[in-house]
Design a protein around this motif. Structure first.
Motif, PDB file in Angstrom:
ATOM      1  N   LEU A 159      -7.428  -0.903  -0.641  1.00 42.29           N
ATOM      2  CA  LEU A 159      -6.735   0.475   0.562  1.00 42.29           C
ATOM      3  C   LEU A 159      -6.598   1.330  -0.869  1.00 42.29           C
ATOM      4  O   LEU A 159      -6.938   3.156  -0.260  1.00 42.29           O
ATOM      5  N   ASP A 160      -6.087   1.326  -1.822  1.00 40.30           N
ATOM      6  CA  ASP A 160      -5.655   2.378  -3.009  1.00 40.30           C
ATOM      7  C   ASP A 160      -7.055   3.173  -3.147  1.00 40.30           C
ATOM      8  O   ASP A 160      -7.687   4.522  -3.248  1.00 40.30           O
ATOM      9  N   GLU A 220      -8.869   5.307  -0.015  1.00 42.01           N
ATOM     10  CA  GLU A 220      -8.322   6.604  -0.113  1.00 42.01           C
ATOM     11  C   GLU A 220      -9.208   7.038  -1.049  1.00 42.01           C
ATOM     12  O   GLU A 220      -8.929   7.959  -0.790  1.00 42.01           O
ATOM     13  N   PRO A 252      -4.856  -5.866   2.017  1.00 42.98           N
ATOM     14  CA  PRO A 252      -5.209  -3.676   1.781  1.00 42.98           C
ATOM     15  C   PRO A 252      -5.207  -4.495   0.266  1.00 42.98           C
ATOM     16  O   PRO A 252      -5.076  -3.136   0.480  1.00 42.98           O
ATOM     17  N   ARG A 278       1.668   1.148   7.862  1.00 43.75           N
ATOM     18  CA  ARG A 278       2.921   1.429   7.307  1.00 43.75           C
ATOM     19  C   ARG A 278       2.037   2.805   6.287  1.00 43.75           C
ATOM     20  O   ARG A 278       3.709   3.413   6.103  1.00 43.75           O
ATOM     21  N   ARG A 279       1.519   2.867   6.290  1.00 45.10           N
ATOM     22  CA  ARG A 279       1.098   3.723   5.614  1.00 45.10           C
ATOM     23  C   ARG A 279       0.324   5.573   6.100  1.00 45.10           C
ATOM     24  O   ARG A 279       0.232   6.225   5.557  1.00 45.10           O
ATOM     25  N   GLY A 280       0.718   5.725   7.514  1.00 45.87           N
ATOM     26  CA  GLY A 280       0.637   6.188   8.331  1.00 45.87           C
ATOM     27  C   GLY A 280      -0.052   6.000   9.532  1.00 45.87           C
ATOM     28  O   GLY A 280      -0.671   7.141   9.539  1.00 45.87           O
ATOM     29  N   TYR A 281      -1.316   5.416   9.177  1.00 45.02           N
ATOM     30  CA  TYR A 281      -2.697   5.563  10.182  1.00 45.02           C
ATOM     31  C   TYR A 281      -1.874   4.895  11.597  1.00 45.02           C
ATOM     32  O   TYR A 281      -1.431   4.362  11.627  1.00 45.02           O
ATOM     33  N   ASP A 339      -0.667  -3.161   7.213  1.00 44.45           N
ATOM     34  CA  ASP A 339      -0.577  -1.778   6.265  1.00 44.45           C
ATOM     35  C   ASP A 339      -0.801  -1.047   6.235  1.00 44.45           C
ATOM     36  O   ASP A 339      -0.471   0.148   5.934  1.00 44.45           O
ATOM     37  N   LEU A 340      -2.340  -0.583   6.838  1.00 46.16           N
ATOM     38  CA  LEU A 340      -2.739   0.419   7.563  1.00 46.16           C
ATOM     39  C   LEU A 340      -1.603   1.734   8.319  1.00 46.16           C
ATOM     40  O   LEU A 340      -0.977   2.992   7.855  1.00 46.16           O
TER      41      LEU A 340
END
Length: 241
Positions: free
Chosen positions: A55-56, A59, A52, A88-91, A85-86
């Protein structure tokens, strides 16, 4: 699958749907589009062992352009930390889709029927996407994207001199890609899609291309015809939104 083939397939997939801008961030392809085609607006890893870390930045690239971040991630074991991780990020994982490949030689022999090859979409070809049975807004967006695909040919088939089924084949990175297969609901089951597939297969053979790919949603009954045409799944992916 060899890593080089995997990367070639992902590059060919994204380039075929012609997003206005494509970035490369930390081993990912990041297509930037606001249209209807998920592949044109979802970041995809070029390897199936990425974590991950990027990812930041991905995004941020979407949000800086006023776009919703999205990801297209294969369901393979090595990508489980990334999917975790996705989540966890709300995806959420949506739209399960099969990535399939097959030999062009088998595709070319799938049907003895022929379709018409176009170098660019005409009005009748485009009308299938916005006609009865299809969302006209979604269809218009897809026509616009597929019409600007680099190194593409377009196929049309029908009865009575009319167009009732269409498809696209793109070429790149050693692969032929099948996209935009549509048949008017009133003309399904008449072999028109088979004529499209076989004609595109013969066009690929004429170019010396031996391998083809396509993507089909898991719930789509068209999976059956693709299986008969020689396509087999190599992985399943979801869109993460």
């Amino acid at each position: 699958m060899r890593p080089a083939d995997l990367e070639a397939l992902e590059r060919a997939t994204v380039e075929a749907v012609a997003p206005p801008e494509i970035l490369e961030i930390g081993g990912w392809l990041v297509p930037l589009d606001d249209g209807a085609i998920g592949r044109a607006k979802s970041a995809a890893p070029l390897r199936h062992d990425l974590g991950p870390d990027a990812l930041d930045e991905i995004e941020a690239a979407y949000r800086q352009r006023g776009l919703e971040p999205g990801f297209r991630v294969a369901e393979v074991e090595a990508l489980e930390p990334l999917r975790t991780d996705l989540f966890r990020r709300g995806y959420a994982a949506r739209q399960p889709t099969l990535f399939k490949t097959g030999p062009v030689s088998q595709l070319a022999m799938f049907s003895a029927a022929s379709a018409t090859i176009l170098t660019k979409p005409d009005d009748a070809w485009a009308a299938i996407f916005v006609g009865e049975g299809f969302d006209p807004v979604d269809g218009a967006s897809r026509v616009a994207a597929l019409a600007r695909s680099p190194d593409a040919i377009y196929a049309a088939a029908g009865e009575g001199g009319e167009t009732q089924a269409v498809g696209v084949m793109t070429f790149g990175h050693g692969w032929a890609g099948i996209h935009g297969m549509r048949t008017a609901p009133s003309h399904r089951g008449r072999g028109l899609a088979g004529a499209i597939l076989a004609t595109l297969g013969r066009a690929a053979e004429a170019r010396g291309v031996t391998r083809a790919f396509l993507q089909v949603e898991e719930a789509n009954p068209a999976r059956r015809i693709y299986r008969r045409a020689g396509f087999a799944p190599i992985w399943r992916y979801h869109y993460w939104r």
